[in-house]
Design a protein around this motif. Structure first.
Motif, PDB file in Angstrom:
ATOM      1  N   LEU A 240      -7.259   0.103   6.455  1.00  0.00           N
ATOM      2  CA  LEU A 240      -6.129   0.648   5.710  1.00  0.00           C
ATOM      3  C   LEU A 240      -6.228   2.157   5.472  1.00  0.00           C
ATOM      4  CD1 LEU A 240      -5.255  -2.100   3.075  1.00  0.00           C
ATOM      5  CD2 LEU A 240      -3.737  -1.140   4.814  1.00  0.00           C
TER       6      LEU A 240
ATOM      7  N   LEU B 141      -3.241   4.770   6.507  1.00  0.00           N
ATOM      8  CA  LEU B 141      -2.573   5.633   5.536  1.00  0.00           C
ATOM      9  C   LEU B 141      -2.743   7.109   5.870  1.00  0.00           C
ATOM     10  CD1 LEU B 141      -3.555   3.665   2.309  1.00  0.00           C
ATOM     11  CD2 LEU B 141      -1.265   3.845   3.300  1.00  0.00           C
TER      12      LEU B 141
ATOM     13  N   ARG C 119       0.910   4.584  -2.417  1.00  0.00           N
ATOM     14  CA  ARG C 119       0.120   5.688  -1.859  1.00  0.00           C
ATOM     15  C   ARG C 119       0.881   6.552  -0.862  1.00  0.00           C
ATOM     16  NH1 ARG C 119      -5.627   3.014  -0.402  1.00  0.00           N
ATOM     17  NH2 ARG C 119      -6.141   5.218  -0.138  1.00  0.00           N
TER      18      ARG C 119
ATOM     19  N   ASP D 146      -8.744  -4.405   4.917  1.00  0.00           N
ATOM     20  CA  ASP D 146      -9.230  -3.423   3.942  1.00  0.00           C
ATOM     21  C   ASP D 146     -10.019  -2.304   4.616  1.00  0.00           C
ATOM     22  OD1 ASP D 146      -8.080  -4.516   1.712  1.00  0.00           O
ATOM     23  OD2 ASP D 146      -9.855  -5.629   1.071  1.00  0.00           O
TER      24      ASP D 146
ATOM     25  N   GLN E 122       0.823  -1.208   0.000  1.00  0.00           N
ATOM     26  CA  GLN E 122       0.000   0.000   0.000  1.00  0.00           C
ATOM     27  C   GLN E 122       0.858   1.259   0.000  1.00  0.00           C
ATOM     28  OE1 GLN E 122      -3.490   0.392  -0.034  1.00  0.00           O
ATOM     29  NE2 GLN E 122      -3.451  -1.761  -0.623  1.00  0.00           N
TER      30      GLN E 122
END
Length: 255
Positions: free
Chosen positions: A235, A239, A75, A232, A71
């Motif tokens: 996340l 982030l 990102r 999911d 990830q």
């Protein structure tokens, strides 16, 4: 009339008045959310590894590290350090990290841990400044991400309300609520992410999460699928600690 009803009536009246004066137009908007952690002084990020407990159906240490690295490559502006994932649980049991910090309290075996409180004794690992500083020096003094991950089976049984559809003799459809006994099984995922300054070994920020998922008893969902489904969900929050995230929505404008 209650305050809520009165407010709704006023809003409806205003909307009606505005729509009669002009047309309503829906537009998409984006709202940036600033990161919780200032990472401007770092160029690299290292997902070191995690203390894990609970089910051994999933290698939560490696899967979490692999997922977060993937990830972050897509990102985040920080460069992800490619390094072996540390088996911190075993290292703590062997006293290779965290030694001298609350040693009087014994550490539980990982596969016997069922509660978050049982993992707290392992958090002495994150107080070992020397260990994290040395690790940081070996990898360009990055921002280090570590923490704990508890992934455990979960079951729930009891009466729930659900809707049942029926038709009368005239073919008219009816939906009535009924109480039914249901048995469901699933998993709970409880990670705590710890962000450490690789230059000093000091903890900069921590955040905890808890997600659970339940399936019908006859539904045979693999543990790994459940793990990824739960990850999911959290996340975006993970982030958002490191980089600006955007919330998308719509607004109604009068033309």
């Amino acid at each position: 009339m209650s305050v809520r009803l009165a407010s709704s009536a006023v809003a409806l009246a205003l909307l009606t008045a505005c729509s009669s004066a002009g047309s309503l137009h829906e537009v998409a908007i984006e709202t940036p959310l600033q990161p919780k952690l200032d990472v401007s002084s770092f160029s690299h990020i290292l997902i070191a590894g995690f203390i894990v407990g609970g089910s051994d159906e999933v290698d939560a240490n490696r899967e979490t590290a692999r997922l977060l690295r993937s990830q972050l490559r897509n990102r985040s502006d920080l460069r992800v350090v490619e390094a072996d994932v540390l088996s911190l649980t075993e290292m703590a049991l062997r006293k290779e990290v965290g030694e001298g910090f609350n040693d009087a309290v014994p550490l539980a075996e990982p596969n016997t841990i069922a509660e978050e409180q049982e993992l707290e004794e392992y958090e002495r690992v994150f107080a070992d400044l020397g260990f994290w500083q040395e690790l940081g020096a070996s990898h360009q003094q990055p921002l280090i991400v570590t923490g704990t991950v508890l992934f455990t089976p979960h079951a729930r049984a009891g009466f729930v309300t659900q809707e049942q559809e029926s038709y009368d003799s005239f073919g008219r459809r009816r939906v009535v609520p009924i109480r039914a006994y249901r048995e469901r099984t699933g998993y709970v995922l409880s990670p705590k992410f710890v962000f450490i300054d690789g230059r000093t070994g000091a903890t900069l920020y921590t955040e905890s999460h808890r997600e659970e998922i339940l399936y019908e008893a006859e539904q045979n969902t693999p543990a790994l699928s459940s793990y990824f489904e739960l990850m999911d969900r959290l996340l975006p929050t993970f982030l958002s600690a490191l980089s600006t995230q955007t919330i998308r929505g719509t607004r109604i404008l009068l033309r």
